[in-house]
Design an enzyme around this catalytic site. Structure first.
Site, PDB file in Angstrom:
ATOM      1  N   ASP A  46       0.832  -1.205   0.000  1.00 16.45           N
ATOM      2  CA  ASP A  46       0.000   0.000   0.000  1.00 16.45           C
ATOM      3  C   ASP A  46       0.870   1.260   0.000  1.00 16.45           C
ATOM      4  OD1 ASP A  46       0.817  -0.215   2.625  1.00 16.45           O
ATOM      5  OD2 ASP A  46      -1.190  -0.057   3.507  1.00 16.45           O
ATOM      6  N   SER A  47       2.197   1.073   0.008  1.00 15.39           N
ATOM      7  CA  SER A  47       3.115   2.196  -0.228  1.00 15.39           C
ATOM      8  C   SER A  47       2.829   2.810  -1.597  1.00 15.39           C
ATOM      9  CB  SER A  47       4.574   1.737  -0.153  1.00 15.39           C
ATOM     10  OG  SER A  47       4.771   0.611  -0.984  1.00 15.39           O
ATOM     11  N   GLU A 115      -0.956  -5.282   8.862  1.00 13.57           N
ATOM     12  CA  GLU A 115      -0.099  -4.711   9.897  1.00 13.57           C
ATOM     13  C   GLU A 115      -0.652  -4.993  11.289  1.00 13.57           C
ATOM     14  OE1 GLU A 115       0.445  -0.547   9.069  1.00 13.57           O
ATOM     15  OE2 GLU A 115       1.145  -0.934   7.029  1.00 13.57           O
ATOM     16  N   GLU A 182       9.541  -3.704  10.125  1.00 18.54           N
ATOM     17  CA  GLU A 182       9.835  -2.354   9.607  1.00 18.54           C
ATOM     18  C   GLU A 182      10.371  -1.462  10.729  1.00 18.54           C
ATOM     19  OE1 GLU A 182       6.937  -0.666   7.020  1.00 18.54           O
ATOM     20  OE2 GLU A 182       7.951   1.284   6.988  1.00 18.54           O
TER      21      GLU A 182
HETATM   22  O1  KIV Z   1       3.571  -0.972   1.683  1.00 14.59           O
HETATM   23  C1  KIV Z   1       4.641  -1.530   1.442  1.00 14.59           C
HETATM   24  O2  KIV Z   1       5.205  -1.416   0.356  1.00 14.59           O
HETATM   25  C2  KIV Z   1       5.224  -2.338   2.488  1.00 14.59           C
HETATM   26  C3  KIV Z   1       6.642  -2.784   2.351  1.00 14.59           C
HETATM   27  C4  KIV Z   1       7.613  -1.760   2.042  1.00 14.59           C
HETATM   28  C5  KIV Z   1       7.077  -3.644   3.471  1.00 14.59           C
HETATM   29  O3  KIV Z   1       4.566  -2.665   3.432  1.00 14.59           O
END
Ligand code: KIV
Length: 257
Positions: A46-47, A115, A182
């Site tokens: 979700d990044s 998460e 993280e």
């Molecule tokens: O949202 C994301 O891309 C992530 C990773 C960088 C671990 O959770």
């Protein structure tokens, strides 16, 4: 053709002591390129909210947006294992967690990630019981960035250290196949990695995790406006794009004869 990477392949890599390279991919060409480069673990994270959609953080990402990007990445039919994040608010109850995990699987994901630790165990249990491979995510939880007031390192305090260890053990005992750590202090990340049989995939958590994951855009420099401190970009693709466009644009004024 190499054989398809599965969650068992990823677990076996830890057992063999082989480091697991993991990267984010949000669309068809990137999933295909990273797969061709031999990356075994791809995540539609979700990044994408920040590095693709222009949101300030991941809390704005919707299920519909995740599904759209999972479908695009899955069309690459990667040999790599392809997973997807359950976005903010999508796994608040056991029912929504399972329903939304199923939507991501239907879109083409082969596992889901969410998460949290012991506070989401009922949801994790229900997802795994539904036959969906699950990857945990502990330490700094980006979906909680607003409550936390920023991206802070986790595990410095004794209570935090113990909670991380207990959460990791609880997720592993329940059947998660891997856990992303993280921004966990490197000694704590190392201790967790040694304490559980499933792989830890670190991001900003030191060198002793079983694998490492990065946001691909940070690694290759396509999001030059912000780079996390722990990332050493390996390319300046933003610079390359600008030079290529400038060269093409100049050529419009003085075309080759
Ligand atoms: O949202 C994301 O891309 C992530 C990773 C960088 C671990 O959770």
């Amino acid at each position: 053709m190499n054989s398809k990477i599965t969650v068992e392949t990823i677990r076996a890599m830890k057992a063999r002591g082989e480091k697991i390279a993991a990267l984010t991919a949000y669309d068809y060409p990137m999933a295909k390129l990273l797969d061709e480069a031999g990356v075994p673990f791809l995540l539609v994270g979700d990044s994408l909210g920040m590095v693709v959609l222009g949101y300030p953080d991941t809390t704005h990402v919707t299920m519909a947006e995740m599904e759209h990007h999972v479908r695009a990445a899955a069309r690459a039919k990667p040999n790599a294992l392809l997973g997807a994040d359950l976005p903010y608010h999508s796994y608040e109850t056991v029912e929504t967690a399972v329903a939304d995990a199923k939507r991501l699987i239907a879109a083409g994901a082969e596992f889901v990630k969410a998460e949290g630790g012991r506070e989401i165990l009922p949801q994790v249990k229900a997802i795994i019981t539904a036959g969906i491979p699950f990857c945990g995510h502990l330490g700094m939880l980006p979906q909680h960035v607003l409550e936390e007031g920023g991206y802070h390192i986790k595990g410095k305090k004794d209570a935090e250290h113990q909670a991380l260890l207990d959460d990791a053990k609880a997720l592993a005992d329940l059947g998660a196949f891997a856990i992303v750590l993280e921004l966990v202090t490197p000694p704590v990340a190392k201790e967790i990695s040694q304490a559980i049989l499933i792989p830890t995939i670190g991001i900003g958590s030191g060198p002793d995790c079983d694998g490492q994951i990065l946001v691909t855009n940070d690694l290759i420099g396509t999001f030059p406006w912000f780079t996390p401190r722990f990332v050493k970009p390996m390319a300046d693709c933003a610079g390359e794009i600008k030079s290529a466009v400038a060269a093409w644009k100049n050529n419009l004024q003085t075309p080759d004869k």
